[in-house]
Design a protein around this motif. Structure first.
Motif, PDB file in Angstrom:
ATOM      1  N   GLN A  37     -35.544  23.037  -8.531  1.00  0.00           N
ATOM      2  CA  GLN A  37     -35.273  24.320  -9.153  1.00  0.00           C
ATOM      3  C   GLN A  37     -36.148  24.425 -10.387  1.00  0.00           C
ATOM      4  O   GLN A  37     -35.944  23.707 -11.371  1.00  0.00           O
ATOM      5  N   GLY A  38     -37.114  25.321 -10.312  1.00  0.00           N
ATOM      6  CA  GLY A  38     -38.066  25.483 -11.397  1.00  0.00           C
ATOM      7  C   GLY A  38     -37.632  26.538 -12.389  1.00  0.00           C
ATOM      8  O   GLY A  38     -36.530  27.084 -12.303  1.00  0.00           O
ATOM      9  N   PRO A  39     -38.504  26.855 -13.342  1.00  0.00           N
ATOM     10  CA  PRO A  39     -38.188  27.846 -14.382  1.00  0.00           C
ATOM     11  C   PRO A  39     -37.818  29.217 -13.822  1.00  0.00           C
ATOM     12  O   PRO A  39     -37.085  29.957 -14.474  1.00  0.00           O
ATOM     13  N   SER A  40     -38.324  29.541 -12.635  1.00  0.00           N
ATOM     14  CA  SER A  40     -38.009  30.849 -12.057  1.00  0.00           C
ATOM     15  C   SER A  40     -36.554  30.952 -11.640  1.00  0.00           C
ATOM     16  O   SER A  40     -36.027  32.047 -11.454  1.00  0.00           O
ATOM     17  N   GLY A  41     -35.895  29.788 -11.477  1.00  0.00           N
ATOM     18  CA  GLY A  41     -34.471  29.791 -11.193  1.00  0.00           C
ATOM     19  C   GLY A  41     -34.096  29.572  -9.749  1.00  0.00           C
ATOM     20  O   GLY A  41     -32.971  29.182  -9.469  1.00  0.00           O
ATOM     21  N   GLY A  42     -34.976  29.820  -8.805  1.00  0.00           N
ATOM     22  CA  GLY A  42     -34.650  29.637  -7.404  1.00  0.00           C
ATOM     23  C   GLY A  42     -34.723  28.182  -6.991  1.00  0.00           C
ATOM     24  O   GLY A  42     -35.585  27.447  -7.467  1.00  0.00           O
ATOM     25  N   ARG A  43     -33.817  27.743  -6.136  1.00  0.00           N
ATOM     26  CA  ARG A  43     -33.826  26.370  -5.652  1.00  0.00           C
ATOM     27  C   ARG A  43     -34.479  26.347  -4.275  1.00  0.00           C
ATOM     28  O   ARG A  43     -34.072  27.072  -3.379  1.00  0.00           O
ATOM     29  N   GLU A  44     -35.486  25.487  -4.128  1.00  0.00           N
ATOM     30  CA  GLU A  44     -36.215  25.425  -2.871  1.00  0.00           C
ATOM     31  C   GLU A  44     -36.178  24.025  -2.284  1.00  0.00           C
ATOM     32  O   GLU A  44     -36.159  23.022  -3.016  1.00  0.00           O
ATOM     33  N   GLY A  45     -36.208  23.974  -0.962  1.00  0.00           N
ATOM     34  CA  GLY A  45     -36.277  22.690  -0.287  1.00  0.00           C
ATOM     35  C   GLY A  45     -37.676  22.115  -0.413  1.00  0.00           C
ATOM     36  O   GLY A  45     -38.659  22.818  -0.225  1.00  0.00           O
ATOM     37  N   VAL A  46     -37.754  20.844  -0.719  1.00  0.00           N
ATOM     38  CA  VAL A  46     -39.030  20.173  -0.904  1.00  0.00           C
ATOM     39  C   VAL A  46     -39.334  19.271   0.277  1.00  0.00           C
ATOM     40  O   VAL A  46     -40.432  19.290   0.821  1.00  0.00           O
ATOM     41  N   ALA A  47     -38.341  18.479   0.673  1.00  0.00           N
ATOM     42  CA  ALA A  47     -38.522  17.533   1.768  1.00  0.00           C
ATOM     43  C   ALA A  47     -37.181  17.203   2.386  1.00  0.00           C
ATOM     44  O   ALA A  47     -36.146  17.259   1.719  1.00  0.00           O
ATOM     45  N   GLY A  48     -37.207  16.874   3.664  1.00  0.00           N
ATOM     46  CA  GLY A  48     -35.987  16.490   4.360  1.00  0.00           C
ATOM     47  C   GLY A  48     -36.265  15.358   5.325  1.00  0.00           C
ATOM     48  O   GLY A  48     -37.414  15.101   5.698  1.00  0.00           O
ATOM     49  N   ILE A  49     -35.190  14.693   5.706  1.00  0.00           N
ATOM     50  CA  ILE A  49     -35.332  13.581   6.649  1.00  0.00           C
ATOM     51  C   ILE A  49     -34.123  13.526   7.561  1.00  0.00           C
ATOM     52  O   ILE A  49     -32.985  13.695   7.116  1.00  0.00           O
ATOM     53  N   LEU A  50     -34.398  13.332   8.843  1.00  0.00           N
ATOM     54  CA  LEU A  50     -33.341  13.104   9.821  1.00  0.00           C
ATOM     55  C   LEU A  50     -32.939  11.646   9.698  1.00  0.00           C
ATOM     56  O   LEU A  50     -33.768  10.756   9.889  1.00  0.00           O
ATOM     57  N   ILE A  51     -31.684  11.409   9.382  1.00  0.00           N
ATOM     58  CA  ILE A  51     -31.249  10.054   9.066  1.00  0.00           C
ATOM     59  C   ILE A  51     -31.456   9.101  10.237  1.00  0.00           C
ATOM     60  O   ILE A  51     -32.021   8.025  10.093  1.00  0.00           O
ATOM     61  N   HIS A  52     -30.981   9.488  11.395  1.00  0.00           N
ATOM     62  CA  HIS A  52     -31.115   8.631  12.576  1.00  0.00           C
ATOM     63  C   HIS A  52     -32.170   9.248  13.481  1.00  0.00           C
ATOM     64  O   HIS A  52     -31.888  10.107  14.291  1.00  0.00           O
ATOM     65  N   GLY A  53     -33.371   8.795  13.294  1.00  0.00           N
ATOM     66  CA  GLY A  53     -34.482   9.359  14.053  1.00  0.00           C
ATOM     67  C   GLY A  53     -35.742   9.366  13.209  1.00  0.00           C
ATOM     68  O   GLY A  53     -36.839   9.195  13.730  1.00  0.00           O
ATOM     69  N   GLY A  54     -35.557   9.595  11.914  1.00  0.00           N
ATOM     70  CA  GLY A  54     -36.685   9.481  11.006  1.00  0.00           C
ATOM     71  C   GLY A  54     -37.590  10.679  10.933  1.00  0.00           C
ATOM     72  O   GLY A  54     -38.625  10.633  10.271  1.00  0.00           O
ATOM     73  N   ASN A  55     -37.245  11.794  11.608  1.00  0.00           N
ATOM     74  CA  ASN A  55     -38.086  12.992  11.497  1.00  0.00           C
ATOM     75  C   ASN A  55     -38.207  13.392  10.032  1.00  0.00           C
ATOM     76  O   ASN A  55     -37.220  13.388   9.301  1.00  0.00           O
ATOM     77  N   LEU A  56     -39.395  13.750   9.630  1.00  0.00           N
ATOM     78  CA  LEU A  56     -39.659  14.142   8.253  1.00  0.00           C
ATOM     79  C   LEU A  56     -40.040  15.619   8.197  1.00  0.00           C
ATOM     80  O   LEU A  56     -40.718  16.123   9.090  1.00  0.00           O
ATOM     81  N   TYR A  57     -39.610  16.267   7.126  1.00  0.00           N
ATOM     82  CA  TYR A  57     -39.877  17.693   6.953  1.00  0.00           C
ATOM     83  C   TYR A  57     -40.365  17.921   5.527  1.00  0.00           C
ATOM     84  O   TYR A  57     -39.822  17.333   4.585  1.00  0.00           O
ATOM     85  N   TYR A  58     -41.348  18.805   5.382  1.00  0.00           N
ATOM     86  CA  TYR A  58     -41.897  19.083   4.062  1.00  0.00           C
ATOM     87  C   TYR A  58     -42.169  20.567   3.883  1.00  0.00           C
ATOM     88  O   TYR A  58     -42.558  21.262   4.821  1.00  0.00           O
ATOM     89  N   ALA A  59     -42.000  21.010   2.658  1.00  0.00           N
ATOM     90  CA  ALA A  59     -42.462  22.343   2.300  1.00  0.00           C
ATOM     91  C   ALA A  59     -43.982  22.337   2.280  1.00  0.00           C
ATOM     92  O   ALA A  59     -44.610  21.325   1.947  1.00  0.00           O
ATOM     93  N   ASP A  60     -44.575  23.465   2.631  1.00  0.00           N
ATOM     94  CA  ASP A  60     -46.034  23.543   2.670  1.00  0.00           C
ATOM     95  C   ASP A  60     -46.660  23.196   1.318  1.00  0.00           C
ATOM     96  O   ASP A  60     -47.745  22.623   1.258  1.00  0.00           O
ATOM     97  N   SER A  61     -45.967  23.520   0.263  1.00  0.00           N
ATOM     98  CA  SER A  61     -46.510  23.317  -1.076  1.00  0.00           C
ATOM     99  C   SER A  61     -46.651  21.844  -1.460  1.00  0.00           C
ATOM    100  O   SER A  61     -47.366  21.520  -2.415  1.00  0.00           O
ATOM    101  N   VAL A  62     -45.978  20.948  -0.725  1.00  0.00           N
ATOM    102  CA  VAL A  62     -46.016  19.531  -1.092  1.00  0.00           C
ATOM    103  C   VAL A  62     -46.579  18.643   0.005  1.00  0.00           C
ATOM    104  O   VAL A  62     -46.730  17.429  -0.198  1.00  0.00           O
ATOM    105  N   LYS A  63     -46.901  19.213   1.157  1.00  0.00           N
ATOM    106  CA  LYS A  63     -47.438  18.419   2.259  1.00  0.00           C
ATOM    107  C   LYS A  63     -48.697  17.686   1.831  1.00  0.00           C
ATOM    108  O   LYS A  63     -49.577  18.253   1.192  1.00  0.00           O
ATOM    109  N   GLY A  64     -48.762  16.405   2.180  1.00  0.00           N
ATOM    110  CA  GLY A  64     -49.916  15.598   1.821  1.00  0.00           C
ATOM    111  C   GLY A  64     -49.830  14.994   0.443  1.00  0.00           C
ATOM    112  O   GLY A  64     -50.656  14.133   0.093  1.00  0.00           O
ATOM    113  N   ARG A  65     -48.853  15.421  -0.357  1.00  0.00           N
ATOM    114  CA  ARG A  65     -48.706  14.887  -1.716  1.00  0.00           C
ATOM    115  C   ARG A  65     -47.377  14.148  -1.899  1.00  0.00           C
ATOM    116  O   ARG A  65     -47.310  13.167  -2.639  1.00  0.00           O
TER     117      ARG A  65
END
Length: 126
Positions: A37-65
């Motif tokens: 949640q940045g200064p603008s106030g909105g809360r955004e998803g950054v990254a996620g993970i499937l606990i059993h399976g290991g699938n990874l998910y990323y927001a476009d803004s952070v992919k590769g970083r």
């Protein structure tokens, strides 16, 4: 209960590793996520993970970083953040859902998926 740590102030291009420690079993649900949640106030998803399976998910803004990972033995979720930018400045939260079954996290970036949240850790990039 979830407790985040590892935030701080860093220069542009620097790195930080955020840690989210669970008091219970971190693998009891289906998906875990990092939000910010940045200064603008909105809360955004950054990254996620499937606990059993290991699938990874990323927001476009952070992919590769950013890299999300977990250690079931230590009941800990991590977010490795590299090449940080000023726009990454935000309060970062970890979250855990309380689902019983799932083979994917298609709505990993939606806040209402998660029933358990940490108190947040501040990241400032300048």
């Amino acid at each position: 209960q979830l407790v985040e740590s590892g935030g701080g102030s860093v220069q542009v291009g620097g790195s930080l590793r955020l840690t989210c420690t669970a008091s219970g079993n971190i693998d009891s649900g289906v998906c875990l996520g990092w939000f910010r949640q940045g200064p603008s106030g909105g809360r955004e998803g950054v990254a996620g993970i499937l606990i059993h399976g290991g699938n990874l998910y990323y927001a476009d803004s952070v992919k590769g970083r950013f890299t999300i990972s977990k250690d079931n033995v230590k009941n800990t979720l991590y977010l490795q953040m590299n090449n940080l930018k000023p726009e990454d400045t935000a309060m970062y939260y970890c979250a855990a859902d309380q689902e019983i079954f799932g083979v994917a996290c298609p709505n990993w970036a939606k806040q209402d998926r998660y029933g358990l949240w940490g108190q947040g850790t501040q990241v400032t990039v300048s």
